[in-house]
Design an enzyme around this catalytic site. Structure first.
Site, PDB file in Angstrom:
ATOM      1  N   HIS A 144     -11.292  25.723  27.822  1.00  0.00           N
ATOM      2  CA  HIS A 144     -11.016  26.987  27.218  1.00  0.00           C
ATOM      3  C   HIS A 144     -12.351  27.556  26.450  1.00  0.00           C
ATOM      4  O   HIS A 144     -12.433  28.585  25.919  1.00  0.00           O
ATOM      5  CB  HIS A 144      -9.919  26.600  26.244  1.00  0.00           C
ATOM      6  CG  HIS A 144     -10.179  25.802  24.974  1.00  0.00           C
ATOM      7  ND1 HIS A 144      -9.897  24.720  24.523  1.00  0.00           N
ATOM      8  CD2 HIS A 144     -11.243  26.192  23.683  1.00  0.00           C
ATOM      9  CE1 HIS A 144     -10.417  24.094  23.580  1.00  0.00           C
ATOM     10  NE2 HIS A 144     -10.982  25.175  23.153  1.00  0.00           N
ATOM     11  N   ASP A 174      -7.364  20.921  30.452  1.00  0.00           N
ATOM     12  CA  ASP A 174      -8.334  21.591  29.652  1.00  0.00           C
ATOM     13  C   ASP A 174      -9.804  21.085  29.530  1.00  0.00           C
ATOM     14  O   ASP A 174     -10.422  20.794  28.605  1.00  0.00           O
ATOM     15  CB  ASP A 174      -7.903  21.558  28.165  1.00  0.00           C
ATOM     16  CG  ASP A 174      -8.785  22.681  27.449  1.00  0.00           C
ATOM     17  OD1 ASP A 174      -9.357  23.585  27.786  1.00  0.00           O
ATOM     18  OD2 ASP A 174      -8.798  22.394  26.049  1.00  0.00           O
ATOM     19  N   GLY A 251     -15.899  24.906  17.135  1.00  0.00           N
ATOM     20  CA  GLY A 251     -17.204  24.696  17.512  1.00  0.00           C
ATOM     21  C   GLY A 251     -16.968  23.121  17.996  1.00  0.00           C
ATOM     22  O   GLY A 251     -17.865  22.890  18.863  1.00  0.00           O
ATOM     23  N   ASN A 252     -16.067  22.350  17.394  1.00  0.00           N
ATOM     24  CA  ASN A 252     -16.156  20.965  17.866  1.00  0.00           C
ATOM     25  C   ASN A 252     -15.445  21.061  19.367  1.00  0.00           C
ATOM     26  O   ASN A 252     -15.442  19.847  19.989  1.00  0.00           O
ATOM     27  CB  ASN A 252     -15.184  20.299  16.895  1.00  0.00           C
ATOM     28  CG  ASN A 252     -16.112  19.676  15.912  1.00  0.00           C
ATOM     29  OD1 ASN A 252     -16.043  19.654  14.709  1.00  0.00           O
ATOM     30  ND2 ASN A 252     -17.105  18.494  16.524  1.00  0.00           N
ATOM     31  N   SER A 253     -14.542  21.803  19.676  1.00  0.00           N
ATOM     32  CA  SER A 253     -14.012  21.732  21.016  1.00  0.00           C
ATOM     33  C   SER A 253     -15.002  21.239  22.107  1.00  0.00           C
ATOM     34  O   SER A 253     -16.095  21.943  22.315  1.00  0.00           O
ATOM     35  CB  SER A 253     -13.557  23.288  21.558  1.00  0.00           C
ATOM     36  OG  SER A 253     -12.396  23.718  20.635  1.00  0.00           O
ATOM     37  N   LEU A 308       4.400  12.137  41.506  1.00  0.00           N
ATOM     38  CA  LEU A 308       5.505  11.412  41.994  1.00  0.00           C
ATOM     39  C   LEU A 308       6.740  12.155  42.460  1.00  0.00           C
ATOM     40  O   LEU A 308       7.409  11.830  43.448  1.00  0.00           O
ATOM     41  CB  LEU A 308       6.116  10.466  40.676  1.00  0.00           C
ATOM     42  CG  LEU A 308       5.745   9.223  40.389  1.00  0.00           C
ATOM     43  CD1 LEU A 308       6.327   8.613  39.351  1.00  0.00           C
ATOM     44  CD2 LEU A 308       6.065   8.489  41.901  1.00  0.00           C
ATOM     45  N   GLY A 309       6.716  13.394  42.264  1.00  0.00           N
ATOM     46  CA  GLY A 309       7.638  14.375  42.823  1.00  0.00           C
ATOM     47  C   GLY A 309       8.909  14.159  42.247  1.00  0.00           C
ATOM     48  O   GLY A 309      10.269  13.889  42.861  1.00  0.00           O
ATOM     49  N   ILE A 312      11.549  15.177  34.750  1.00  0.00           N
ATOM     50  CA  ILE A 312      11.734  13.756  33.988  1.00  0.00           C
ATOM     51  C   ILE A 312      12.092  14.481  32.694  1.00  0.00           C
ATOM     52  O   ILE A 312      11.716  15.547  32.368  1.00  0.00           O
ATOM     53  CB  ILE A 312      10.709  13.119  33.910  1.00  0.00           C
ATOM     54  CG1 ILE A 312       9.166  13.848  33.770  1.00  0.00           C
ATOM     55  CG2 ILE A 312      10.421  12.188  35.359  1.00  0.00           C
ATOM     56  CD1 ILE A 312       7.877  13.179  33.620  1.00  0.00           C
TER      57      ILE A 312
END
Length: 503
Positions: A144, A174, A251-253, A308-309, A312
């Site tokens: 992002h 991300d 800004g830490n992202s 895994l298909g 859940i």
């Protein structure tokens, strides 16, 4: 007269008291110095060059205050800050057409120049952080931070700047990988996020508010958190965040979350806050997942997603009671996709998965992370509960196309006689479509029987948009048996068409 009498009295009456006071002061000073030397033995300290600083066996303690090893952040800060970069992004402005209410009148007087007036939206800028992983310039950040950016600039801790190229990105986790043309850069090594303990001290290193090389500290407060910030049309997003209390701000992202050894245990990605600034809850993508995605993007340009298909659900007290389960945690299999890894391995609807490769599975996020750190074709050991008994089996994971092969940036997918490929960029631009899956070959089967011919571009299945062949494969694998399929698309000449296929 007065003064003489006073001096005589002083010498005669108080001289002994002053001498005793001086004697005891000297003895006290000597005792203090001796005690300090005894309890604080001299060490080899080089304050000028700040190398190999040690005091009472604690690394990088540059003051007289002795810091316990478990709380000593100085060593970690010195080790990691040179390997964390500041990222500046530029997003191009776009032209928008505006209509003036007096347009018709102006056109009558001044001509056609008023028909399509455009207003230029100014360029936007953004910022974030990144972590140098190799000495020749591979950098990890958040997707992002750089998504849709027209230019990405990297500023090093020594104030050198570089224009970066985006080597690959993965919105479902991300994560993005950048590359700059540099050498001999300081790096951060991957740690094992599975070994991170709740209550462990960690440091967040980044550049909030463009204050570069900022370090904050806190403890790990939870693991495998799902906070619902990532979105994927096929529900393939993975959220298994490390929650911690080290202050993280804009800004830490993309910055580093490190343990006190200076190893990377996460990439900071989000905060939970009502104000937009830090309010006590920070979230980092665990390093084991980051490492796998990073290696895929560098090696292949796309993520090799292992599945895994199954569909859940988290086990809770109600489900446990209803199904008479011996556990209150784990992941309940609601549905098994035909032909998927779980189906071929023998897992069934109603099974409860409690371990993957010996790692305890407590919830859906936990399971997704442990599966996603593998590649298609890898075998995993699944421990599950069926009919109240714990069992194990091996499952061979598959990719989004239903095979165990490596997925390339340009894929093909075969099903029921039809071969699909990603739509070339030139054709997408000509038809003004965002994506789709094009029939490159067609033989006998359901697709040909429906009337579809070679060249047809599938843009949606049952009103769900198709961006590429992976989308097509994923959506088709999730369709219930004996269900009708509405296929929407168009041909290269622009003619739209709709087809019904019995599934």
């Amino acid at each position: 007269m007065y003064n003489i009498v006073f001096l005589k009295n002083l010498n005669m009456k108080n001289i002994k008291s002053y001498l005793f006071a001086i004697l005891f002061s000297v003895l006290g000073g000597l005792t203090s110095i001796t005690g300090y030397k005894y309890f604080n033995p001299e060490t080899d300290v080089n304050i000028n060059n700040n190398k190999n600083i040690k005091l009472a066996n604690y690394v990088y303690d540059t003051t007289d205050v002795i810091v316990p090893e478990g709380l000593n952040f100085i060593y970690t800060s010195k080790k990691t800050t040179p390997a964390v970069v500041h990222i500046r992004t530029t997003f191009e402005g776009r032209s928008t057409t505006t209509r003036n209410p007096f347009e018709d009148m102006f056109r009558d007087f001044f001509g056609e120049r008023y028909d399509n007036r455009e207003r230029e939206v100014p360029r936007r800028r953004g910022s974030g952080s990144g972590v140098i992983m190799t000495s020749d310039g591979y950098i990890i950040t958040n997707n992002h931070v750089i998504e849709n950016a027209s230019e990405v600039e990297v500023l090093l801790s020594d104030n050198r700047t570089f224009i970066a190229t985006v080597e690959g990105n993965d919105p479902t986790t991300d994560i993005a990988v950048l590359k700059i043309d540099a050498e001999d850069l300081q790096t951060v090594a991957f740690g094992n996020s599975d070994n991170v303990e709740i209550g462990e001290w960690v440091l967040a290193v980044g550049s909030p508010f463009e204050f570069r090389s900022t370090v904050t500290a806190g403890i790990v407060s939870a693991k495998a958190r799902n906070i619902g910030i990532l979105r994927d049309r096929n529900n393939l997003q993975i959220e298994a965040f490390i929650q911690h209390q080290a202050p993280v701000n804009p800004g830490n992202s993309g910055g580093a979350l490190v343990d006190l050894r200076g190893n990377l245990i996460g990439i900071n990605s989000a905060i939970a806050t009502p104000t937009g600034t830090f309010a006590g809850y920070s979230f980092a993508i665990p390093s084991n997942l980051v490492k796998k995605v990073y290696q895929d993007l560098v090696e292949y340009g796309v993520v090799q997603r292992a599945l895994l298909g199954i569909t859940i659900l988290d086990v809770n007290a109600e489900i446990a009671e209803d199904r008479d389960l011996p556990v209150l945690t784990g992941v309940l299999i609601d549905r098994v996709n035909d032909g998927g890894a779980a189906d071929e391995a023998g897992l069934e609807s109603g099974d409860v998965i409690v371990e993957i490769n010996g790692t305890e599975i407590r919830n859906v996020s936990n399971l997704q992370e442990q599966v996603a750190i593998n590649r298609p074709g890898d075998k995993i050991l699944v421990t599950y509960i069926r009919d109240g008994k714990k069992k194990t089996l091996n499952a061979t994971l598959k990719n989004t196309l239903g095979t165990t092969e490596v997925v390339a940036s340009s894929n093909s997918f075969t099903i029921d006689g039809a071969v699909f490929a990603d739509v070339p960029k030139e054709l997408r631009e000509k038809l003004e479509i965002d994506g789709g899956a094009q029939v490159s070959e067609i033989n006998n089967g359901k697709w040909k029987n429906s009337g579809i011919t070679k060249g047809f571009i599938v843009t949606s299945i049952n009103k769900r948009g198709i961006s590429d062949v992976e989308d097509l494969s994923t959506i088709l694998s999730q369709l219930p048996k004996d269900d009708g399929v509405l296929v929407e698309g168009l041909y290269p000449n622009g003619v739209k068409a709709y087809y019904g296929i019995g599934w």
